[in-house]
Design an enzyme around this catalytic site. Sequence first.
Site, PDB file in Angstrom:
ATOM      1  N   HIS A   1       0.826  -1.216   0.000  1.00  0.00           N
ATOM      2  CA  HIS A   1       0.000   0.000   0.000  1.00  0.00           C
ATOM      3  C   HIS A   1       0.859   1.265   0.000  1.00  0.00           C
ATOM      4  CE1 HIS A   1       0.071  -0.072   4.566  1.00  0.00           C
ATOM      5  NE2 HIS A   1       0.037   1.228   4.406  1.00  0.00           N
TER       6      HIS A   1
ATOM      7  N   ASP B   1       1.186  -7.706   2.370  1.00  0.00           N
ATOM      8  CA  ASP B   1       1.297  -6.271   2.079  1.00  0.00           C
ATOM      9  C   ASP B   1       2.770  -5.846   1.951  1.00  0.00           C
ATOM     10  OD1 ASP B   1       0.862  -3.578   1.790  1.00  0.00           O
ATOM     11  OD2 ASP B   1      -0.521  -3.393   3.473  1.00  0.00           O
TER      12      ASP B   1
ATOM     13  N   SER C   1       3.940   2.072   8.604  1.00  0.00           N
ATOM     14  CA  SER C   1       3.759   1.099   7.542  1.00  0.00           C
ATOM     15  C   SER C   1       5.070   0.917   6.807  1.00  0.00           C
ATOM     16  CB  SER C   1       2.695   1.569   6.561  1.00  0.00           C
ATOM     17  OG  SER C   1       1.448   1.171   7.007  1.00  0.00           O
TER      18      SER C   1
HETATM   19  N1  ARG Z   1      -4.658   0.381   7.509  1.00  0.00           N
HETATM   20  C1  ARG Z   1      -3.433   0.575   6.801  1.00  0.00           C
HETATM   21  C2  ARG Z   1      -2.755   1.894   7.211  1.00  0.00           C
HETATM   22  O1  ARG Z   1      -3.376   2.691   7.886  1.00  0.00           O
HETATM   23  C3  ARG Z   1      -3.615   0.691   5.339  1.00  0.00           C
HETATM   24  C4  ARG Z   1      -3.890  -0.556   4.625  1.00  0.00           C
HETATM   25  C5  ARG Z   1      -4.173  -0.269   3.191  1.00  0.00           C
HETATM   26  N2  ARG Z   1      -5.202  -1.175   2.769  1.00  0.00           N
HETATM   27  C6  ARG Z   1      -6.504  -0.813   2.531  1.00  0.00           C
HETATM   28  N3  ARG Z   1      -7.372  -1.761   2.330  1.00  0.00           N
HETATM   29  N4  ARG Z   1      -6.897   0.434   2.474  1.00  0.00           N
HETATM   30  O2  ARG Z   1      -2.360   2.687   6.370  1.00  0.00           O
HETATM   31  N1  GLU Z   2      -1.199   1.299   7.655  1.00  0.00           N
HETATM   32  C1  GLU Z   2      -0.591   2.320   8.468  1.00  0.00           C
HETATM   33  C2  GLU Z   2       0.450   3.111   7.652  1.00  0.00           C
HETATM   34  O1  GLU Z   2       0.273   3.278   6.470  1.00  0.00           O
HETATM   35  C3  GLU Z   2      -0.015   1.697   9.681  1.00  0.00           C
HETATM   36  C4  GLU Z   2      -1.124   1.321  10.552  1.00  0.00           C
HETATM   37  C5  GLU Z   2      -1.186   2.186  11.778  1.00  0.00           C
HETATM   38  O2  GLU Z   2      -1.750   3.283  11.734  1.00  0.00           O
HETATM   39  O3  GLU Z   2      -0.655   1.713  12.783  1.00  0.00           O
HETATM   40  O4  GLU Z   2       1.377   3.673   8.188  1.00  0.00           O
END
Ligand code: ARG
Ligand code: GLU
Length: 712
Positions: free
Chosen positions: A84, A220, A647
Amino acid sequence: MKKMILLLALMLSTSIASFAIEGMWIPSLIDMFYSDMKTYGLKLKPQDIYSTNKSSLKDAIVQFNGGCTAEIVSDQGLLLTNHHCGMGAIRQHSSVEKDYLKNGFWAKNKEEELACTWMRVTFVKEIRDVTKEVFEGITDETSDSERRQIMAKNMKALQEKASTSESIQAKVKPFNMGNQYYMLITEDFNDIRLVGAPPSAIGKFGGDTDNWVWPRHTGDFAVFRIYANKDNKSAKHSEDNKPFKPAHYLPISMKKKKKGDFTMVYGFPGHTDQHYSSDKLKFYIEEERPARIKMRQTALDIISPAMNESDEIRLKYASKQASIANAWKKWIGQIGGLKELRAIDKKLKWEKEYTDKANSKPEWKEKYGKVIADLNATQAEYQQYEFARAMYIEYLYSSGLEAISYAYGFYDLALRYDGLVQDNKVEETAKKALGKAKGFFKDYDKGIDHKIFKAITPILIKKLPAELLPENFAANWEALGEKIFTSSVLLDAEKLEKLLTDFDEAKSKQLSEDPAIKMVQQMYSHYFGKINPKARAQSKKETELMKTFVEGILTMFPKRKTWADANSTLRIAYGKIDGSTPRDGMQYLHYTTIDGIMQKYDPNNPDFQLTDRFLELYKKGDFGDYTQNGKLWVCFTASNHTTGGNSGSPVIDAKGRLMGINFDRSWESTMSDFMFDESRCRNIVVDIRYVLWVIDKYGDAKHLVDEMTLAK
Ligand code: ARG
Ligand code: GLU
């Protein structure tokens, strides 16, 4: 006897393991938290983790294109981050014929690696405490405005002295609400190339359904490489550049994992708000976030079904939808978590303890005795403006409506001959605007936008008092919307091109009469006239009060484990592999396996598709050396305190080896941006052995695995 000791040791270690550790620690202050890390099993020395005179772990970690984190895993600058985080790059290189998002991409050799000329990665060379230098020349008598001037001057001088080249730059940043200042000396590299990416059916497996949720089965990750010039120095993209030779790279841990194993997340967490006052937190939980969630929910209900109906719309809206949905879902989790934690009661209790302590000594009483009351009073005074500001931003920028903020980009052309802008670059400005508009139309659907406009405008009107909306807006918006979406030149690619070619005063006049520009005029002038000045005044007051509040914590509670809120600088969070028991009667395991992917597989659900190749490989069951007791782990959870920006961060074991790549938090832990809870906060990590299996067996790119150092 031996057995007894072993049992006792085991019991002790699991009793530690059930507590997550709050805090995102500044690496250069490692002596402060090193001994605690050791109690959790760390085997390295402090200088192996952070050092400025020899290579250390930090030299293998970069901020990835300003947002995420990435880590180097070979002596040829090979980088791992999340899918991502690399999605933008993968999308940029994709077309309908070569759909790397859908099918994945694997460079067979270095010649096939794809240049991403717009990208950069940033190394941290040094983190230096410059608090004394920043405050130099300030006394108790210095006035507020003078103090700001002196500090700005001091910071500028420090930065200029330490910024020694175009790529080596220094920036002084406030920590602990301005009680401390650190200078980050960083080095940028700009020749970054895409090396490999799994298909979305692996890299985004589970989609929004599984986002922020455990148990998780997302692969991911994506692979990039840093290139440098022949002297191994930072350089613009060039065919002559060579793979970068890093001062350090992370070996890969092929070791079996178990609950309780030490984990360290080393990366660039973006932003946390642990010090919000009780009233502010209450406002967030009860008003601000619910209103924003409502707006996003409304937009998503329009975008998501449209994406499922048409491939064209799906491709156009993939990134936009992901970003609206990501925060939308996180906020719902945060509110739920804060309520379950009784966060407001906890805050009130802490605030009472703080004020009681302040009142116990005259000098403390004078400095800190009223600060919480003042913070809450400031909140009450400005709350409606803070709310309005959030709603305007949500409405104009974040909840999917595009026409108005896009039209704002033409505002200076519309008012060009009214004296708003006085330069003679009209032609250049018009040309630029046309270029931008072309990019905009590529991913735009007017029908969807009009629907969003019709659905979210009533929410804005309902949530804000009339005086914080443009005059007569509540009565006029619908008619104005009809005009914008049926007749605005700005939303008609052909007419717009004509208008912007040979742009002159008459055309500027025509533009200024455009309904979209009319709306821009109303909204933005109201915002900048009525709301923004208040929001700025609030922020100024709060900044001062927060500094005092945190100074009070540092002074009156010196034994309290305090950590500086995340601010996109390099930090360390440590913990252990662990499952969790987020609610009564529930118990999460600490890992998932490839069998779970097959359980979730649903050809009829876009979030849970698998490719034929994946299904074949699963059936064959060839998992190489990547299994543990015959099972291929996909993800695991650990008790590290992380947030957005983490991330792509490496999750590192006791000996400095890469165990996996951080990519998410469980829904029950998302409130840790405001309040940490040691029993349920868990970060979610893709297991490095699954990453290697995908690269090796799925991507048929074993040469990349061979480049890495695998350690048993
Ligand atoms: N929750 C993850 C973070 O905050 C992002 C994951 C991306 N995937 C998605 N299905 N949007 O960034
Ligand atoms: N998916 C998040 C990012 O893009 C990390 C998840 C979180 O917020 O801990 O940094």
